[in-house]
Design a protein around this motif. Structure first.
Motif, PDB file in Angstrom:
ATOM      1  N   GLU A  78       0.831  -1.194   0.000  1.00 27.22           N
ATOM      2  CA  GLU A  78       0.000   0.000   0.000  1.00 27.22           C
ATOM      3  C   GLU A  78       0.877   1.260   0.000  1.00 27.22           C
ATOM      4  O   GLU A  78       1.993   1.244   0.523  1.00 27.22           O
ATOM      5  N   SER A 138       1.139   7.055   1.798  1.00 31.30           N
ATOM      6  CA  SER A 138       0.083   7.989   2.210  1.00 31.30           C
ATOM      7  C   SER A 138      -1.151   7.277   2.736  1.00 31.30           C
ATOM      8  O   SER A 138      -2.014   7.892   3.375  1.00 31.30           O
ATOM      9  N   GLY A 139      -1.253   5.992   2.458  1.00 33.97           N
ATOM     10  CA  GLY A 139      -2.416   5.221   2.874  1.00 33.97           C
ATOM     11  C   GLY A 139      -3.601   5.341   1.934  1.00 33.97           C
ATOM     12  O   GLY A 139      -4.646   4.711   2.149  1.00 33.97           O
ATOM     13  N   LYS A 140      -3.457   6.146   0.874  1.00 34.89           N
ATOM     14  CA  LYS A 140      -4.552   6.355  -0.072  1.00 34.89           C
ATOM     15  C   LYS A 140      -4.122   5.870  -1.458  1.00 34.89           C
ATOM     16  O   LYS A 140      -3.152   6.375  -2.020  1.00 34.89           O
ATOM     17  N   ARG A 141      -4.853   4.910  -1.978  1.00 38.04           N
ATOM     18  CA  ARG A 141      -4.515   4.356  -3.286  1.00 38.04           C
ATOM     19  C   ARG A 141      -4.833   5.340  -4.412  1.00 38.04           C
ATOM     20  O   ARG A 141      -5.758   6.149  -4.297  1.00 38.04           O
ATOM     21  N   GLU A 142      -4.055   5.204  -5.485  1.00 34.41           N
ATOM     22  CA  GLU A 142      -4.368   5.957  -6.691  1.00 34.41           C
ATOM     23  C   GLU A 142      -5.635   5.380  -7.310  1.00 34.41           C
ATOM     24  O   GLU A 142      -5.941   4.188  -7.128  1.00 34.41           O
ATOM     25  N   ASP A 170      -6.824   1.391  -7.619  1.00 36.10           N
ATOM     26  CA  ASP A 170      -8.258   1.077  -7.661  1.00 36.10           C
ATOM     27  C   ASP A 170      -8.841   1.555  -8.991  1.00 36.10           C
ATOM     28  O   ASP A 170      -8.760   2.744  -9.317  1.00 36.10           O
TER      29      ASP A 170
END
Length: 587
Positions: free
Chosen positions: A79, A82-86, A272
């Motif tokens: 992962e 930043s913990g946020k997926r593109e 995602d």
């Protein structure tokens, strides 16, 4: 030594050469030769379904694992920090052109000239091979640091898409102008074959970043703004496709091969993919691995060896089919198929890899315990004899496609559907709806595509092949197949005259060669007369010709071929005649 290693691994060292030698063969000038390298180049033939061997990274890694110098890697999804997926959003408009897209990110990758060239070459190899010249899948790779997500995958009108393509430095094109440019510019001839894939589509697929920058116009070209360079450290990969399964295989292959150059080897950052129309979210890459099983006795019998199960487990690890283990029953081997081995489909494939790892040279040659004599099947032998004789009569043999449309099989021949045709449940297109029940459409298509040939002396073609018919009566296996093959002969004459007598002559010649005697009434109608008495025939087989009514022929210019056996009733075994003009117009 390297040649021997390639043989043991199941690939072939085709040639050892260098750039200068290759240029000399092509007739390069002395001045051109001086600029070329003399560094040794190995040309290696690899199996077409081993996509993991299409680049230096994959081939060298596989050889090291085969030699026991390296453990097979484990590929991991990591992962983002930043913990946020593109996110890649797929718009509904793409559904009619290239409906699928899969993505991944390689973080902290290090390129040099050799790795960069290998990275580009792998994409070219996959485009030619698995991607079917980009018709099924098109790969786009981008410098992730030059673009900004989230990304959007659209289908827009050609006039509304405007960007600077990779082949240019600062010149901008609309997508419509770009297609025309690639069709006519000699410097872009390598892209010309891909233009027809989308040129006539009302909407072109295109990928944008958050700022509206064009990343790529698949399957044609990437944008220059996000091009990969030697200084690139983060790579964004997108694969647009008409076949989602192949797209996942392609993406898995690319990231598996080049993730070894990342700061954290064999790790990939997922993306995602959100389908706007359905709300479905697919996380890619899948890095799909699975388990398959094979019986130990089956593997031994197929290869012709006596290898214990523990040894087979070791051999599987050499071929990247690990971890492998023996199941509790002591008779079944279970292997793990990694994402790089999409060629493993069946226990036979496992046995093949075990055979390679065991070593073909280590298999002891044995004399078979049974004595058998090989030979042709009688039907095949008879067909070959007929081919030779018909060819001597001036006919050219052709081989046509076994699949065709329902229209060509019935309507074009002025026939009603009889329910005998085996239909495909998921045909690729309208041309592949059913399996042929007659050879004639194929022969007429050959004439259609050879209109430039000279017909002044007559154009004769023939084919001896199988047709397939529905059959729920005859069962030769444990399950009802529901169909049967039937060997047929068809011949066509096209020339300045109708040629009825020419085909009639061929019919008589074929029956003569088949040792079938003409009926007494048929003999009396022949100018040969008593000559027919000396024909070599099989007792009890008799044929005759009667007026026919097949709708594909002219009325009054059609005949049926009838045959009877041992004094029984005449049965129709074929027909011939002058093809009806309505049929000819359809081809």
């Amino acid at each position: 030594e390297f040649d021997e290693l390639c043989f043991e691994f199941g690939v072939e060292l085709d040639e050892i050469t260098n750039e200068r030698e290759e240029a000399e063969k092509m007739g390069a000038t002395e001045a051109q030769l001086k600029t070329l390298s003399t560094e040794t180049v190995y040309k290696i033939d690899v199996p077409a379904n081993r996509y993991d061997l299409l680049c230096n990274e994959g081939l060298s890694r596989s050889l090291r694992i085969f030699l026991g110098q390296q453990e097979a890697p484990t590929y991991q999804l990591v992962e983002p920090a930043s913990g946020k997926r593109e996110v890649m959003t797929v718009k509904a408009s793409t559904k009619g052109v290239r409906p699928h897209v899969v993505c991944a990110i390689l973080r902290n990758i290090t390129f040099n000239q050799e790795r960069y060239e290998s990275f580009i070459d792998l994409q070219d190899q996959l485009h030619r091979n698995l991607c079917r010249m980009r018709t099924l899948v098109a790969i786009g790779t981008h410098d992730y640091d030059t673009v900004e997500g989230p990304f959007e995958y659209h289908a827009k009108t050609p006039e509304s898409i405007d960007f600077v393509p990779l082949t240019e430095t600062d010149r901008s094109f609309t997508a419509k102008d770009l297609m025309e440019h690639y069709e006519t510019d000699p410097s872009c001839k390598h892209l010309k074959p891909y233009v027809p894939i989308i040129k006539d589509e009302p909407l072109y697929p295109v990928i944008y970043d958050q700022k509206g920058t064009v990343l790529s116009l698949p399957p044609i070209i990437n944008g220059r703004h996000s091009r990969i360079q030697l200084t690139t450290t983060n790579v964004f990969i997108e694969c647009t496709a008409t076949d989602l399964t192949k797209a996942n295989i392609v993406l898995d292959t690319v990231v598996a091969m080049f993730s070894e150059h990342c700061a954290q080897p064999f790790t990939v950052e997922p993306v995602d993919v959100v389908y706007e129309e359905t709300g479905e979210i697919q996380t890619t890459p899948i890095l799909f691995s699975r388990t398959e099983t094979a019986k130990v006795d089956f593997v031994n019998s197929l290869i012709g060896i006596k290898c214990d199960a523990e040894r087979m487990v070791e051999l599987c690890h050499k071929m990247q089919l690990g971890p492998a283990e023996l199941l509790p029953d002591g008779e079944t081997l279970r292997v793990t198929v990694p994402c790089t081995r999409s060629d493993i489909l069946h226990a036979v494939d496992i046995a093949e890899d075990i055979g390679i790892a065991y070593g073909y040279n280590n298999i002891v040659k044995k004399v078979p315990t049974t004595c058998t004599v090989g030979g042709e099947q009688p039907l095949n032998h008879f067909g070959d004899l007929l081919r030779e004789e018909i060819a001597r009569a001036g006919y050219i043999e052709v081989l046509t496609h076994g699949l065709l449309s329902t229209h060509d099989n019935y309507t074009a021949l002025r026939k009603e559907e009889d329910g005998l045709a085996v239909s495909l449940s998921n045909p690729a297109n309208i041309e592949y709806e059913v399996i042929r029940t007659t050879l004639l459409p194929g022969l007429l298509k050959v004439l259609e595509h050879n209109k430039s040939a000279s017909f002044s002396g007559g154009f004769k073609i023939f084919e001896i092949s199988d047709v397939v018919l529905k059959d729920l009566e005859h069962v030769v296996t444990e399950s009802i197949v529901g169909s049967k093959n039937s060997r047929r002969l068809a011949a066509v004459y096209a020339g300045p005259t109708a040629g009825f007598e020419i085909i009639h002559g061929l019919v008589d010649r074929v029956m003569c060669l088949s040792e079938v005697a003409p009926d007494e009434a048929y003999i009396k109608n022949s100018i040969k007369g008593d000559e027919e008495k000396y024909r070599v025939t099989r007792e009890g087989l008799v044929y005759t010709i009667a007026e026919g009514s097949d709708p594909m022929f002219f009325q009054g210019r059609a005949a049926d071929i009838l045959m009877k056996r041992d004094g029984g009733e005449f049965k129709k075994i074929g027909s011939f005649g002058v093809v009806h003009p309505e049929v000819l117009k359809k081809f």
